[in-house]
Design an enzyme around this catalytic site. Structure first.
Site, PDB file in Angstrom:
ATOM      1  N   ASP A   1      -8.066  -4.315  -3.689  1.00  0.00           N
ATOM      2  CA  ASP A   1      -9.187  -3.480  -3.238  1.00  0.00           C
ATOM      3  C   ASP A   1      -8.767  -2.022  -3.404  1.00  0.00           C
ATOM      4  O   ASP A   1      -9.304  -1.130  -2.753  1.00  0.00           O
ATOM      5  CB  ASP A   1      -9.476  -3.807  -1.752  1.00  0.00           C
ATOM      6  CG  ASP A   1     -10.790  -3.226  -1.244  1.00  0.00           C
ATOM      7  OD1 ASP A   1     -11.697  -2.993  -2.058  1.00  0.00           O
ATOM      8  OD2 ASP A   1     -10.898  -3.002  -0.024  1.00  0.00           O
TER       9      ASP A   1
ATOM     10  N   ASP B   1       4.125   1.931  -3.894  1.00  0.00           N
ATOM     11  CA  ASP B   1       3.137   2.305  -4.907  1.00  0.00           C
ATOM     12  C   ASP B   1       3.101   1.192  -5.951  1.00  0.00           C
ATOM     13  O   ASP B   1       4.155   0.746  -6.401  1.00  0.00           O
ATOM     14  CB  ASP B   1       3.593   3.632  -5.553  1.00  0.00           C
ATOM     15  CG  ASP B   1       2.556   4.206  -6.489  1.00  0.00           C
ATOM     16  OD1 ASP B   1       1.831   3.428  -7.147  1.00  0.00           O
ATOM     17  OD2 ASP B   1       2.484   5.446  -6.584  1.00  0.00           O
TER      18      ASP B   1
ATOM     19  N   LYS C   1     -11.301  -4.782  -7.352  1.00  0.00           N
ATOM     20  CA  LYS C   1     -12.406  -3.829  -7.241  1.00  0.00           C
ATOM     21  C   LYS C   1     -12.374  -2.885  -8.435  1.00  0.00           C
ATOM     22  O   LYS C   1     -11.304  -2.414  -8.834  1.00  0.00           O
ATOM     23  CB  LYS C   1     -12.264  -3.017  -5.953  1.00  0.00           C
ATOM     24  CG  LYS C   1     -13.357  -1.963  -5.792  1.00  0.00           C
ATOM     25  CD  LYS C   1     -13.474  -1.447  -4.389  1.00  0.00           C
ATOM     26  CE  LYS C   1     -12.343  -0.494  -4.042  1.00  0.00           C
ATOM     27  NZ  LYS C   1     -12.402  -0.129  -2.622  1.00  0.00           N
TER      28      LYS C   1
ATOM     29  N   ASP D   1       0.863  -1.185   0.000  1.00  0.00           N
ATOM     30  CA  ASP D   1       0.000   0.000   0.000  1.00  0.00           C
ATOM     31  C   ASP D   1       0.901   1.236   0.000  1.00  0.00           C
ATOM     32  O   ASP D   1       2.002   1.191   0.554  1.00  0.00           O
ATOM     33  CB  ASP D   1      -0.918   0.022   1.237  1.00  0.00           C
ATOM     34  CG  ASP D   1      -2.160   0.890   1.022  1.00  0.00           C
ATOM     35  OD1 ASP D   1      -3.259   0.335   0.853  1.00  0.00           O
ATOM     36  OD2 ASP D   1      -2.013   2.137   0.985  1.00  0.00           O
TER      37      ASP D   1
END
Ligand SMILES: C[S@@+](CC[C@H](N)C(=O)[O-])C[C@H]1O[C@@H](n2cnc3c(N)ncnc32)[C@H](O)[C@@H]1O
Length: 201
Positions: A112, A90, A152, A70
């Site tokens: 997600d 990243d 997602k 993350d």
């Protein structure tokens, strides 16, 4: 109505000691499509704060391993989970497995990820689409042949066209809007099972 839904899952997550209500989305996806199994390796893209990591680490058990990345600072609450490694990175900077400390592609990749939103619909849709493209672009590096995938997606024309073009790289390709997704949300999830690495152009 949507607030009641939010309230219910928010409170439930607190009560169940999960770090976010989004855990129930992955739980529903996994119960329906069986994407994560004991002993497997899982890559979680955009893991923070880490409810998906809590779920996957339990599901894969001691013989499995979960790696999370993350752009946010590492969530220290996850550091004592034995089968989990988290990185502050990243996605646009991660192009090979060695950066993640592994030497084999993962059994399952879940994402997600959501961009920082501006409130300007076209900008937010474009940012979200860039993330999706980036993940698909690197799937042959991250995901093993035959592996499973969850991502997602924020609905939009570009995303729909792109996803259609990616259908053939999985044996099964499903769409789901989990029950815990707020009714006003434009998000849904794509579930790919049986990655066909050789079909990637
Ligand atoms: C909805 S949250 C994930 C929640 C998580 N699944 C959970 O269960 O706790 C989306 C995350 O995507 C991350 N993200 C957005 N863009 C990213 C990027 N370019 N690289 C890595 N992570 C990114 C954000 O920092 C944010 O923490």
């Amino acid at each position: 109505m949507s607030f009641r839904v939010q309230d219910h899952y928010f409170k439930k997550a607190k009560k169940d000691n999960f770090l976010a209500r989004s855990v129930y989305k992955l739980e529903e996806i996994d119960q329906k499509f069986k994407v994560i199994s004991q002993g497997e390796t899982v890559l979680d893209l955009g893991y923070h704060p880490g409810s998906w990591i809590q779920y996957t680490s339990r599901k894969v058990g001691d013989s499995g391993h979960v790696v999370g990345i993350d752009i946010r600072d590492i969530n220290k609450k996850l550091l004592n989970i034995k089968n989990v490694t988290v990185f502050e990175k990243d996605i646009f900077d991660v192009t090979d497995l060695s950066t993640l400390g592994v030497d084999k592609p993962f059994d399952t990749v879940v994402s997600d990820m959501a961009p920082n939103t501006t409130g300007i619909r076209s900008v937010d849709q474009q940012r979200s689409f860039n993330l999706i493209e980036q993940v698909f672009y690197h799937l042959p590096v991250f995901l093993k042949d035959g592996g499973n995938f969850v991502i997602k997606v924020f609905d939009g024309h570009e995303a729909q066209v792109f996803l259609k073009s990616q259908k053939s790289i999985f044996k099964e390709f499903h769409f789901l809007k989990p029950k815990s997704t707020r009714s006003v949300s434009k998000e849904f999830f794509v579930i790919g099972k049986g990655f066909k690495k050789n079909e990637v152009q």
